[in-house]
Design an enzyme around this catalytic site. Structure first.
Site, PDB file in Angstrom:
ATOM      1  N   VAL A 108      -4.314 -15.692   2.014  1.00 30.60           N
ATOM      2  CA  VAL A 108      -4.295 -14.437   2.767  1.00 30.60           C
ATOM      3  C   VAL A 108      -4.940 -14.633   4.131  1.00 30.60           C
ATOM      4  CG1 VAL A 108      -5.094 -12.046   2.814  1.00 30.60           C
ATOM      5  CG2 VAL A 108      -4.225 -13.021   0.682  1.00 30.60           C
ATOM      6  N   CYS A 157      -1.426  -5.697  -4.309  1.00 36.07           N
ATOM      7  CA  CYS A 157      -0.144  -6.102  -3.716  1.00 36.07           C
ATOM      8  C   CYS A 157       1.051  -5.654  -4.549  1.00 36.07           C
ATOM      9  CB  CYS A 157      -0.110  -7.613  -3.499  1.00 36.07           C
ATOM     10  SG  CYS A 157      -0.504  -8.584  -4.966  1.00 36.07           S
ATOM     11  N   HIS A 214       7.001  -9.740  -5.014  1.00 36.39           N
ATOM     12  CA  HIS A 214       6.761  -9.083  -6.297  1.00 36.39           C
ATOM     13  C   HIS A 214       7.903  -8.093  -6.557  1.00 36.39           C
ATOM     14  CE1 HIS A 214       3.062 -11.090  -6.428  1.00 36.39           C
ATOM     15  NE2 HIS A 214       2.212 -10.107  -6.206  1.00 36.39           N
TER      16      HIS A 214
END
Length: 348
Positions: free
Chosen positions: A2, A144, A237
């Site tokens: 990140v 997330c 995702h």
């Protein structure tokens, strides 16, 4: 990973410039290029403007804070340590935009998806009073994986979603890894991700909550039950969603609300904001992680396979890019919103 995404996204950003980087004491004193040598996980090269920045010790709070107008925080520490570190920075008068989960349930810390609950920024006034600072504060981005389905559900709030069943199929970058780091994930699915199911069930309720007397009170509905599964993809995702409504919409009404939905970032024209927040694919085999995770530079979310269900009212598939919209990109968008709304100012 990140942190590397932050560096990548801030390269040539129209509003923000990386002026200092801090990490653990073992990285302090090295250039950024040296500190990530052999550990750079992104396809793009390290931006030239940051290669020679000397990494500082993140625990040297006063010194580091004096060099920046605000900070992005993404660290691998114990939750109590993260809370203490972020509050220490905030108390120096430095805004903190956090990718960490430590403060997501602190009552006066806003947890924001900018298109959905920008009004939660109002709670910053109460947080500043508690911390004893006029300009510092902490704002966090949510988990997330919820970005893959919460936006689609939020656009349908007028129909009052009551019950949601969701399964998320989460990329390995969500664990900060790639296939080189984690060869066990090749040709494999792991039906467990620690802590994810609770986050997937509870964090949307805080997003849909309201500010009351200097605190965010989570919503009571919809009820959400979740399963979270790790799958062998690099990024993205995907979620399968079943939903029942108090006032059942038609398929046409759902598609219309998704197509028309805009939030504060779109109204303000923020640099990182997707032009189209939710994109619907009519093809039966879309969205696909490999094809569609980068939609709107990875900052849009997509949906598909909307159809009626035999147990619930409707079912659909959602998709978001977990390290862009779901992590660093989402935090950069929060910072842009905070600047546009006057919460972040240059230090005098």
């Amino acid at each position: 990973m990140v942190g590397q995404r932050f560096v990548q996204l801030l390269d040539q950003h129209p509003w923000f410039q990386v002026t200092a980087i801090a990490a653990s004491a073992k990285s302090a004193g090295k250039t950024y290029e040296q500190s990530v040598q052999g550990r750079w996980k992104l396809d793009s090269a390290i931006p030239e403007d940051v290669k020679n920045i000397v990494v500082q010790d993140a625990m040297d709070v006063e010194n580091f804070a004096s060099q920046v107008d605000f900070i992005f925080c993404a660290v691998d520490m114990k939750k109590d340590e993260i809370k203490a570190l972020e509050e220490a920075y905030a108390k120096t008068g430095t805004p903190v935009i956090s990718n960490n989960s430590a403060h997501r349930w602190t009552a006066d810390v806003p947890m924001v998806i900018p298109e959905i609950n920008p009004e939660h920024l109002e709670v910053i006034a109460a947080q500043r009073k508690r911390l004893g600072t006029e300009t510092g504060f902490i704002a966090v981005k949510p988990n997330c994986s919820i970005q893959s389905y919460v936006p689609a559900l939020h656009a349908l709030q007028e129909f009052k979603p009551k019950h949601v069943v969701v399964s998320t199929y989460q990329a390995i970058s969500g664990a900060g890894k790639n296939f080189t780091d984690w060869p066990e994930m090749l040709d494999n699915v792991i039906p467990y991700i620690g802590g994810e199911e609770e986050k997937s069930e509870q964090e949307p309720l805080r997003i849909w909550g309201n500010v009351d007397n200097g605190a965010i009170v989570k919503a009571s509905e919809p009820s959400i039950t979740a399963q979270c599964i790790r799958v062998p993809v690099t990024d993205g995702h995907l979620a399968t969603v079943f939903v029942s409504f108090e006032k059942t919409p038609t398929k046409e009404e759902i598609l219309d609300r998704w197509a028309q939905y805009k939030g504060r970032p779109q109204e303000l024209g923020l640099p990182s904001a997707p032009e189209q927040f939710i994109t619907y694919f009519a093809e039966e085999n879309r969205p696909q992680t490999g094809l569609d995770r980068d939609i709107e530079r990875g900052m849009g979310v997509s949906a598909g396979r909307l159809r009626e269900d035999s147990l619930h009212d409707f079912k659909f598939v959602g998709l978001s890019h977990n390290t862009l919209r779901g992590a660093a990109g989402g935090a950069v968008l929060i910072a842009e919103l905070l600047k546009a709304e006057g919460y972040i100012q240059p230090k005098k």
